[in-house]
Design a protein around this motif. Structure first.
Motif, PDB file in Angstrom:
ATOM      1  N   UNK A 137     -20.908  30.860  38.187  1.00 13.38           N
ATOM      2  CA  UNK A 137     -20.738  31.837  37.102  1.00 13.38           C
ATOM      3  C   UNK A 137     -20.310  31.228  35.763  1.00 13.38           C
ATOM      4  N   UNK A 138     -19.676  30.070  35.789  1.00 14.83           N
ATOM      5  CA  UNK A 138     -19.276  29.416  34.537  1.00 14.83           C
ATOM      6  C   UNK A 138     -20.484  28.888  33.775  1.00 14.83           C
ATOM      7  N   UNK A 139     -21.608  28.728  34.479  1.00 14.53           N
ATOM      8  CA  UNK A 139     -22.801  28.158  33.863  1.00 14.53           C
ATOM      9  C   UNK A 139     -22.750  26.644  33.760  1.00 14.53           C
ATOM     10  N   UNK A 140     -21.711  26.024  34.316  1.00 13.08           N
ATOM     11  CA  UNK A 140     -21.548  24.579  34.194  1.00 13.08           C
ATOM     12  C   UNK A 140     -22.080  23.792  35.386  1.00 13.08           C
ATOM     13  N   UNK A 141     -22.306  24.474  36.519  1.00 15.69           N
ATOM     14  CA  UNK A 141     -22.706  23.782  37.743  1.00 15.69           C
ATOM     15  C   UNK A 141     -23.834  24.529  38.439  1.00 15.69           C
ATOM     16  N   UNK A 142     -24.674  23.766  39.136  1.00 13.95           N
ATOM     17  CA  UNK A 142     -25.667  24.315  40.052  1.00 13.95           C
ATOM     18  C   UNK A 142     -25.345  23.748  41.426  1.00 13.95           C
TER      19      UNK A 142
END
Length: 169
Positions: free
Chosen positions: A11-16
């Motif tokens: 959800x942070x958009x920093x990790x997949x």
């Protein structure tokens, strides 16, 4: 990677997060640095609940992260289990499944899956849906009680639309 199967965006958009199926690992891609690391999984086939690299998986397939980003669910298809990874500690625990291919509704290890695959988590993080590929069903798991029940489909494959009592996959 060796057959990356599913991905989920934190959800942070920093990790997949990625299920690295044939390496029996859950991988983490940092989108800021483009660095890939192993979140959990020793790389050896197994179903050991432990922390990070000490845990083991057997053909992890589906992956979903809860909306708050605190835990990840993994459908461990080769072990016929639903597993959870705490994001901060990277502790892996088994949520449901007996570890043997089969079909049974019930709580925790009294439930059975047959090659669970795709996953989704409800917006309130209290329910997960599991595509139980070998049973041709969509199963629902209450994440608090760990109760697994049939949501839609039949044990036998087919193609029919309709309400969940008659739909076949």
């Amino acid at each position: 990677f060796n057959q990356p199967t599913h991905i989920a965006l934190h959800p942070s958009g920093l990790y997949v997060l990625i299920t690295d199926r044939n390496n029996h690992r859950i991988r983490l891609l940092n989108l800021t640095t483009d660095e890939v690391s192993t979140m959990a999984g020793s790389g050896s086939v197994g179903s050991v609940d432990a922390v990070g690299l000490c845990a083991s998986f057997h053909f992890p397939a589906g992956i979903a992260i809860d909306p708050s980003g605190t835990f990840v669910l993994v459908s461990d298809s080769g072990s016929h289990l639903l597993r959870m990874i705490e994001v901060i500690t990277r502790a892996v625990t088994t949520i449901a499944g007996s570890g043997q291919a089969g079909f049974a509704e019930g709580y925790g290890s009294h439930a059975s899956f047959n090659s669970p695959w795709g996953l989704a988590i409800s917006p309130k993080s209290n329910v997960a849906w599991v595509a139980d590929a070998g049973n041709n069903m969509i199963r629902i798991v209450n994440l608090s009680s760990k109760h697994v029940s049939n949501f839609c489909g039949w044990l036998y494959s087919g193609r029919s639309d309709g309400d969940c009592e008659v739909a076949r996959f």
